[in-house]
Scaffold this motif. Structure first.
Motif, mmCIF file in Angstrom:
data_model
loop_
_atom_site.group_PDB
_atom_site.id
_atom_site.type_symbol
_atom_site.label_atom_id
_atom_site.label_comp_id
_atom_site.label_asym_id
_atom_site.label_seq_id
_atom_site.Cartn_x
_atom_site.Cartn_y
_atom_site.Cartn_z
ATOM 1 N N HIS A 1 0.813 -1.216 0.000
ATOM 2 C CA HIS A 1 0.000 0.000 0.000
ATOM 3 C C HIS A 1 0.843 1.260 0.000
ATOM 4 N N GLY A 2 2.056 1.227 0.516
ATOM 5 C CA GLY A 2 2.986 2.277 0.218
ATOM 6 C C GLY A 2 3.095 3.485 1.116
ATOM 7 N N MET A 3 2.400 3.590 2.210
ATOM 8 C CA MET A 3 2.534 4.788 3.030
ATOM 9 C C MET A 3 3.518 4.603 4.177
ATOM 10 N N GLY A 4 3.616 3.418 4.713
ATOM 11 C CA GLY A 4 4.508 3.189 5.842
ATOM 12 C C GLY A 4 5.952 3.389 5.449
ATOM 13 N N ARG A 5 6.775 3.602 6.436
ATOM 14 C CA ARG A 5 8.202 3.724 6.149
ATOM 15 C C ARG A 5 8.976 2.924 7.182
ATOM 16 N N THR A 6 10.112 2.419 6.797
ATOM 17 C CA THR A 6 10.949 1.630 7.682
ATOM 18 C C THR A 6 12.030 2.518 8.262
ATOM 19 N N VAL A 7 12.204 2.425 9.567
ATOM 20 C CA VAL A 7 13.236 3.209 10.243
ATOM 21 C C VAL A 7 14.110 2.271 11.052
ATOM 22 N N ARG A 8 15.361 2.646 11.181
ATOM 23 C CA ARG A 8 16.303 1.878 11.986
ATOM 24 C C ARG A 8 16.038 2.135 13.457
ATOM 25 N N SER A 9 16.250 1.112 14.258
ATOM 26 C CA SER A 9 16.091 1.285 15.697
ATOM 27 C C SER A 9 17.216 2.178 16.215
ATOM 28 N N GLU A 10 17.009 2.764 17.369
ATOM 29 C CA GLU A 10 18.016 3.655 17.945
ATOM 30 C C GLU A 10 19.328 2.938 18.213
ATOM 31 N N SER A 11 19.273 1.641 18.517
ATOM 32 C CA SER A 11 20.484 0.874 18.784
ATOM 33 C C SER A 11 21.244 0.555 17.505
ATOM 34 N N GLY A 12 20.595 0.771 16.337
ATOM 35 C CA GLY A 12 21.244 0.458 15.072
ATOM 36 C C GLY A 12 21.058 -0.986 14.659
ATOM 37 N N ARG A 13 20.445 -1.792 15.538
ATOM 38 C CA ARG A 13 20.201 -3.205 15.226
ATOM 39 C C ARG A 13 18.715 -3.371 14.944
ATOM 40 N N GLY A 14 18.409 -3.813 13.745
ATOM 41 C CA GLY A 14 17.021 -4.042 13.389
ATOM 42 C C GLY A 14 16.339 -2.779 12.909
ATOM 43 N N SER A 15 15.088 -2.929 12.580
ATOM 44 C CA SER A 15 14.304 -1.800 12.094
ATOM 45 C C SER A 15 12.846 -2.032 12.445
ATOM 46 N N VAL A 63 -10.818 7.907 2.987
ATOM 47 C CA VAL A 63 -10.203 8.108 1.677
ATOM 48 C C VAL A 63 -9.170 7.013 1.411
ATOM 49 N N TYR A 64 -8.307 6.762 2.389
ATOM 50 C CA TYR A 64 -7.271 5.739 2.226
ATOM 51 C C TYR A 64 -7.894 4.372 1.959
ATOM 52 N N ALA A 65 -8.872 3.977 2.782
ATOM 53 C CA ALA A 65 -9.478 2.661 2.649
ATOM 54 C C ALA A 65 -10.208 2.519 1.315
ATOM 55 N N THR A 66 -10.955 3.534 0.917
ATOM 56 C CA THR A 66 -11.702 3.476 -0.347
ATOM 57 C C THR A 66 -10.760 3.330 -1.535
ATOM 58 N N LEU A 67 -9.721 4.153 -1.571
ATOM 59 C CA LEU A 67 -8.775 4.081 -2.687
ATOM 60 C C LEU A 67 -7.979 2.782 -2.684
ATOM 61 N N SER A 68 -7.585 2.316 -1.506
ATOM 62 C CA SER A 68 -6.830 1.061 -1.411
ATOM 63 C C SER A 68 -7.661 -0.118 -1.882
ATOM 64 N N ARG A 69 -8.925 -0.162 -1.465
ATOM 65 C CA ARG A 69 -9.807 -1.255 -1.899
ATOM 66 C C ARG A 69 -10.029 -1.233 -3.415
ATOM 67 N N ALA A 70 -9.956 -0.045 -4.005
ATOM 68 C CA ALA A 70 -10.123 0.092 -5.460
ATOM 69 C C ALA A 70 -8.839 -0.230 -6.221
ATOM 70 N N GLY A 71 -7.776 -0.556 -5.503
ATOM 71 C CA GLY A 71 -6.536 -0.967 -6.154
ATOM 72 C C GLY A 71 -5.479 0.108 -6.303
ATOM 73 N N PHE A 72 -5.732 1.287 -5.785
ATOM 74 C CA PHE A 72 -4.759 2.372 -5.883
ATOM 75 C C PHE A 72 -3.691 2.252 -4.801
ATOM 76 N N THR A 73 -2.495 2.709 -5.112
ATOM 77 C CA THR A 73 -1.450 2.870 -4.112
ATOM 78 C C THR A 73 -1.570 4.294 -3.594
ATOM 79 N N VAL A 74 -1.705 4.438 -2.289
ATOM 80 C CA VAL A 74 -1.978 5.737 -1.690
ATOM 81 C C VAL A 74 -0.747 6.239 -0.951
ATOM 82 N N ARG A 75 -0.370 7.467 -1.250
ATOM 83 C CA ARG A 75 0.741 8.117 -0.550
ATOM 84 C C ARG A 75 0.267 9.480 -0.079
ATOM 85 N N ARG A 76 0.737 9.888 1.076
ATOM 86 C CA ARG A 76 0.422 11.228 1.555
ATOM 87 C C ARG A 76 1.242 12.240 0.776
#
Length: 82
Positions: A1-15, A63-76
């Motif tokens: 779906h494309g809105m989430g983002r991955t961040v590194r943990s403060e310890s630098g191990r994992g995300s 808005v997010y749920a409606t567009l996602s169910r219709a197959g769109f990739t939603v980004r802020r």
């Protein structure tokens, strides 16, 4: 779906993945996510109460749920993006 983002943990191990409230609710509703707060799994009803506390949050979710169910990739949209 494309809105989430991955961040590194403060310890630098994992995300971890950071989601916007509307994305978390949609994934929870779709049974694709277990949302935990203080170590306990949130029910869908409780998650809506916590994450959709204002009319603006509710509109974003709809808005997010409606567009996602219709197959769109939603980004802020953010200022400075083309």
């Amino acid at each position: 779906h494309g809105m989430g983002r991955t961040v590194r943990s403060e310890s630098g191990r994992g995300s971890q993945t950071v989601l916007h409230p509307e994305e978390a609710l949609f994934l929870l509703e779709s049974s694709a996510l277990e949302l935990r707060w203080a170590g306990l799994a949130l029910s869908l009803q409780r998650a809506f109460t916590v994450l959709c506390s204002t009319p603006e949050h509710w509109r974003r979710y709809l808005v997010y749920a409606t567009l996602s169910r219709a197959g769109f990739t939603v980004r802020r949209w953010t200022a400075g993006e083309g």
